[in-house]
Design an enzyme around this catalytic site. Structure first.
Site, PDB file in Angstrom:
ATOM      1  N   ALA A   1       5.734   1.831   3.961  1.00 33.57           N
ATOM      2  CA  ALA A   1       7.129   2.213   3.677  1.00 33.57           C
ATOM      3  C   ALA A   1       8.103   1.043   3.689  1.00 33.57           C
ATOM      4  O   ALA A   1       9.307   1.248   3.780  1.00 33.57           O
ATOM      5  CB  ALA A   1       7.587   3.267   4.676  1.00 33.57           C
ATOM      6  N   SER A   2       7.591  -0.182   3.575  1.00 33.16           N
ATOM      7  CA  SER A   2       8.489  -1.332   3.642  1.00 33.16           C
ATOM      8  C   SER A   2       9.207  -1.602   2.326  1.00 33.16           C
ATOM      9  O   SER A   2      10.153  -2.388   2.281  1.00 33.16           O
ATOM     10  CB  SER A   2       7.722  -2.584   4.082  1.00 33.16           C
ATOM     11  OG  SER A   2       6.675  -2.878   3.173  1.00 33.16           O
TER      12      SER A   2
ATOM     13  N   VAL B   1      -3.998   0.754   7.669  1.00 31.36           N
ATOM     14  CA  VAL B   1      -4.527   2.110   7.529  1.00 31.36           C
ATOM     15  C   VAL B   1      -6.038   2.136   7.368  1.00 31.36           C
ATOM     16  O   VAL B   1      -6.663   3.198   7.483  1.00 31.36           O
ATOM     17  CB  VAL B   1      -3.863   2.854   6.352  1.00 31.36           C
ATOM     18  CG1 VAL B   1      -2.368   3.018   6.596  1.00 31.36           C
ATOM     19  CG2 VAL B   1      -4.129   2.152   5.023  1.00 31.36           C
TER      20      VAL B   1
ATOM     21  N   ASN C   1       1.281   6.942   1.757  1.00 31.43           N
ATOM     22  CA  ASN C   1       1.792   6.193   0.611  1.00 31.43           C
ATOM     23  C   ASN C   1       1.163   4.809   0.462  1.00 31.43           C
ATOM     24  O   ASN C   1       1.151   4.250  -0.633  1.00 31.43           O
ATOM     25  CB  ASN C   1       3.318   6.052   0.740  1.00 31.43           C
ATOM     26  CG  ASN C   1       3.896   5.089  -0.258  1.00 31.43           C
ATOM     27  OD1 ASN C   1       4.054   5.402  -1.438  1.00 31.43           O
ATOM     28  ND2 ASN C   1       4.216   3.873   0.191  1.00 31.43           N
TER      29      ASN C   1
ATOM     30  N   SER D   1      -1.800   9.342  -8.323  1.00 35.67           N
ATOM     31  CA  SER D   1      -1.270   8.548  -9.437  1.00 35.67           C
ATOM     32  C   SER D   1      -1.696   9.139 -10.772  1.00 35.67           C
ATOM     33  O   SER D   1      -2.772   9.742 -10.894  1.00 35.67           O
ATOM     34  CB  SER D   1      -1.767   7.101  -9.356  1.00 35.67           C
ATOM     35  OG  SER D   1      -1.407   6.377 -10.512  1.00 35.67           O
TER      36      SER D   1
ATOM     37  N   TYR E   1      -8.595   1.606  -8.745  1.00 39.87           N
ATOM     38  CA  TYR E   1      -7.370   2.336  -8.396  1.00 39.87           C
ATOM     39  C   TYR E   1      -7.456   3.795  -8.842  1.00 39.87           C
ATOM     40  O   TYR E   1      -7.161   4.720  -8.075  1.00 39.87           O
ATOM     41  CB  TYR E   1      -6.176   1.642  -9.050  1.00 39.87           C
ATOM     42  CG  TYR E   1      -4.831   2.193  -8.663  1.00 39.87           C
ATOM     43  CD1 TYR E   1      -4.249   1.855  -7.434  1.00 39.87           C
ATOM     44  CD2 TYR E   1      -4.116   3.019  -9.520  1.00 39.87           C
ATOM     45  CE1 TYR E   1      -3.001   2.346  -7.078  1.00 39.87           C
ATOM     46  CE2 TYR E   1      -2.868   3.512  -9.175  1.00 39.87           C
ATOM     47  CZ  TYR E   1      -2.313   3.174  -7.956  1.00 39.87           C
ATOM     48  OH  TYR E   1      -1.072   3.657  -7.606  1.00 39.87           O
TER      49      TYR E   1
ATOM     50  N   ALA F   1      -9.980   5.746  -6.765  1.00 38.13           N
ATOM     51  CA  ALA F   1      -9.447   6.023  -5.429  1.00 38.13           C
ATOM     52  C   ALA F   1      -8.413   7.139  -5.462  1.00 38.13           C
ATOM     53  O   ALA F   1      -8.435   8.056  -4.634  1.00 38.13           O
ATOM     54  CB  ALA F   1      -8.840   4.753  -4.834  1.00 38.13           C
TER      55      ALA F   1
ATOM     56  N   ILE G   1       6.803   4.262 -12.302  1.00 37.82           N
ATOM     57  CA  ILE G   1       8.065   4.299 -11.571  1.00 37.82           C
ATOM     58  C   ILE G   1       8.598   2.874 -11.457  1.00 37.82           C
ATOM     59  O   ILE G   1       7.828   1.921 -11.303  1.00 37.82           O
ATOM     60  CB  ILE G   1       7.875   4.907 -10.161  1.00 37.82           C
ATOM     61  CG1 ILE G   1       7.130   6.254 -10.261  1.00 37.82           C
ATOM     62  CG2 ILE G   1       9.213   5.069  -9.459  1.00 37.82           C
ATOM     63  CD1 ILE G   1       7.826   7.330 -11.047  1.00 37.82           C
TER      64      ILE G   1
END
Length: 251
Positions: free
Chosen positions: A16-17, A69, A95, A145, A158, A161, A191
């Site tokens: 979340a940074s 994580v 996230n 995604s 990606y 996953a 996005i």
């Protein structure tokens, strides 16, 4: 008109940074929730500095906590710190993610493993720990995604996953339903974040041409869907993947 009020609730947002994670932390905090801003705890101080700046902007009811994580011990400690700070964990937003784009023929074992272990393994490990702490009414929201739905060129690791995240979401929703915990996924399209800005302009132009709304999304537009899924308005929604992509692709 229903107003989303999460006062007294605590949300954990991994990765979340910046980007979508930051926007999600901001949306949940604005709705009254306590927010634990997770960042990748590597040897670099960059992520910590970014996370602390997010927390500083949010003000009270927010803390930054580092954890990888992919590491079970760090995930367990992360949850302990969150509960020590706020007493409860009610929402977990998975996230955290990375990209290592390359065609299958050129992709190394390390590039495959790193992305799959972070983007799918991390969701598994965080969700497994979350199940120990969430009570009735708890929520897990996983970031998937559009890459998984489209089979994006150069993103075998990606896309695989994120496809796994969608499947894992369905399994978790069934297994945790007995505890009245809802589990859903949100699958963003392109996005406007730091990640999308690394895509070459000609490629971006080709993508935009395929989007019926004719534009890329904003982080807040994804965060708003996450906020909805954490609210009582979504009390009967579980096991779903909600696509937020301007109409580019739909199930």
């Amino acid at each position: 008109m229903n107003t989303i009020d999460l006062t007294g609730k605590t949300a954990i947002v991994t990765g979340a940074s910046q980007g979508l994670g930051q926007a999600t932390a901001e949306a949940l905090h604005a709705a009254g929730a306590n927010v634990v801003v997770n960042y990748f705890s590597d040897s670099s101080s960059k992520n910590k500095v970014l996370a602390e700046s997010v927390v500083a902007a949010l003000g009270p009811r927010a803390v930054a906590v580092g954890a990888d994580v992919r590491d079970t011990d760090e995930v367990e400690e992360f949850f302990r710190l969150a509960k020590r700070e706020f007493g409860t964990v009610d929402f977990v937003i998975n996230n955290a993610g990375i990209v290592r784009d390359r065609t299958v023929q050129k992709m190394s074992d390390a590039e495959w493993q790193e992305v799959v272990e972070t983007n799918l393994g991390g969701v598994f490990k965080v969700s497994r720990e979350a199940a120990k702490h969430l009570g009735a009414g708890g929520r897990i929201v996983n970031l998937a995604s559009i890459a998984a739905a489209l089979g994006a060129f150069g993103q075998a690791n990606y896309a695989a996953a994120k496809g796994g995240v969608m499947s894992l979401t369905k399994v978790l929703s069934r297994e945790l339903a007995r505890s009245q915990i809802n589990v859903n996924a949100v699958a963003p399209g392109v996005i406007d974040t730091e990640m999308s800005r690394t895509i070459p302009e000609p490629v971006l132009a080709g993508m935009k041409a395929q989007i019926p709304l004719g534009r890329f999304g904003e982080p807040g537009e994804v965060a708003g869907v996450v906020l909805f899924l954490c609210s009582d308005l979504a009390s009967y929604v579980t096991g779903q993947t909600i696509h937020v992509n301007g109409g580019w692709w739909s199930a």
